[in-house]
Scaffold this motif. Sequence first.
Motif, PDB file in Angstrom:
ATOM      1  N   ALA A 162      -4.096 -17.836  90.844  1.00  0.00           N
ATOM      2  CA  ALA A 162      -4.045 -19.081  91.617  1.00  0.00           C
ATOM      3  C   ALA A 162      -2.686 -19.267  92.275  1.00  0.00           C
ATOM      4  O   ALA A 162      -2.589 -19.853  93.362  1.00  0.00           O
ATOM      5  N   GLU A 163      -1.620 -18.775  91.638  1.00  0.00           N
ATOM      6  CA  GLU A 163      -0.287 -18.855  92.230  1.00  0.00           C
ATOM      7  C   GLU A 163      -0.095 -17.814  93.329  1.00  0.00           C
ATOM      8  O   GLU A 163       0.551 -18.071  94.350  1.00  0.00           O
TER       9      GLU A 163
ATOM     10  N   GLY B 270      10.361 -26.165  84.330  1.00  0.00           N
ATOM     11  CA  GLY B 270      11.049 -26.701  85.492  1.00  0.00           C
ATOM     12  C   GLY B 270      10.245 -26.596  86.774  1.00  0.00           C
ATOM     13  O   GLY B 270      10.729 -26.949  87.850  1.00  0.00           O
ATOM     14  N   LEU B 271       9.001 -26.107  86.683  1.00  0.00           N
ATOM     15  CA  LEU B 271       8.138 -26.043  87.858  1.00  0.00           C
ATOM     16  C   LEU B 271       7.745 -27.446  88.303  1.00  0.00           C
ATOM     17  O   LEU B 271       7.709 -28.384  87.499  1.00  0.00           O
TER      18      LEU B 271
ATOM     19  N   ALA C 296      -0.684 -28.878  82.163  1.00  0.00           N
ATOM     20  CA  ALA C 296       0.178 -28.774  83.346  1.00  0.00           C
ATOM     21  C   ALA C 296       1.464 -29.583  83.197  1.00  0.00           C
ATOM     22  O   ALA C 296       2.548 -29.122  83.575  1.00  0.00           O
ATOM     23  N   ASP C 297       1.374 -30.786  82.625  1.00  0.00           N
ATOM     24  CA  ASP C 297       2.575 -31.613  82.479  1.00  0.00           C
ATOM     25  C   ASP C 297       3.583 -30.951  81.545  1.00  0.00           C
ATOM     26  O   ASP C 297       4.789 -30.927  81.820  1.00  0.00           O
ATOM     27  N   GLY C 298       3.088 -30.405  80.442  1.00  0.00           N
ATOM     28  CA  GLY C 298       3.979 -29.737  79.500  1.00  0.00           C
ATOM     29  C   GLY C 298       4.579 -28.471  80.080  1.00  0.00           C
ATOM     30  O   GLY C 298       5.748 -28.153  79.833  1.00  0.00           O
ATOM     31  N   ILE C 299       3.784 -27.734  80.859  1.00  0.00           N
ATOM     32  CA  ILE C 299       4.298 -26.525  81.511  1.00  0.00           C
ATOM     33  C   ILE C 299       5.428 -26.892  82.466  1.00  0.00           C
ATOM     34  O   ILE C 299       6.463 -26.218  82.521  1.00  0.00           O
ATOM     35  N   ALA C 300       5.242 -27.974  83.223  1.00  0.00           N
ATOM     36  CA  ALA C 300       6.286 -28.423  84.145  1.00  0.00           C
ATOM     37  C   ALA C 300       7.567 -28.756  83.384  1.00  0.00           C
ATOM     38  O   ALA C 300       8.672 -28.391  83.800  1.00  0.00           O
ATOM     39  N   THR C 301       7.427 -29.424  82.250  1.00  0.00           N
ATOM     40  CA  THR C 301       8.596 -29.795  81.445  1.00  0.00           C
ATOM     41  C   THR C 301       9.298 -28.567  80.886  1.00  0.00           C
ATOM     42  O   THR C 301      10.529 -28.463  80.920  1.00  0.00           O
ATOM     43  N   LYS C 302       8.520 -27.611  80.390  1.00  0.00           N
ATOM     44  CA  LYS C 302       9.101 -26.429  79.744  1.00  0.00           C
ATOM     45  C   LYS C 302       9.715 -25.455  80.745  1.00  0.00           C
ATOM     46  O   LYS C 302      10.672 -24.747  80.419  1.00  0.00           O
TER      47      LYS C 302
END
Length: 254
Positions: A45-46, A117-118, A109-115
Amino acid sequence: MIVFTDLDGTLLDHGTYSHAPADATLSRLAAKGIPVVLASSKTGAEIAPLRAEIGMTDVPAIVENGAGILQPGADGSGDDSAYRRIRAALDTLPVDLRSAYQGFGDWGADGIATKTGLSNAAAALAAQRQFSEPGLWSGTDDARMVFLEHLKSQGITAQQGGRFLTLSHGATKADRMDQILTQFGNPFSIALGDAPNDLAMLHHADLGIIVQNPASPALPHQPGEDSGQIIRTNAPGPAGWAQAMTAQLDTRIT
């Protein structure tokens, strides 16, 4: 000729994630009908939007560090059964082992962003996994060995990256190169990368090109450099990528 390339720090600038300095060379490769295979730890997807940007939608891409292949035209939203098997295997572990490993599927997704920096949008794409599960181990070294043995008995292997311990069913970028090379009739292959996890791919190609990345320690001297099978760029990131590939086109393609 066929080209395999890493993304971050190689085709994409380490700081800006832009491929603009390589665009003219990418256009020249496309005009000559030379496929450029993107090979990255990113999900399908990326990678799919980037593959479309560089005009290589009809070329497969190697995703999730070789755990899978994004087929031509696909958008990364396909079969995720391999990923679900990894998640199911995690849930069979004893509670103490399971609680010591937290992966992307646990964070959302929220946790991935936090971990990581995305951005939230980028983290949502990173969460769309099909073949592998990155995560963090918080237990002891001894418990980690037991954790890995449990997973190995279910056909799951682990690779420690710079930050994440990534679980998959074991395929590598080099394995996927072989599949794609066979598909294209085994043409002369060039691989470009900047990091230790690119070395297997670089050594597997007919010509490996180490792209300078000032943000990371330089890769040590490689045996292939003595024979010319491995070379290095003088410029970093996409500028170095473009210089190296322009030189190869000038030399090898009339």
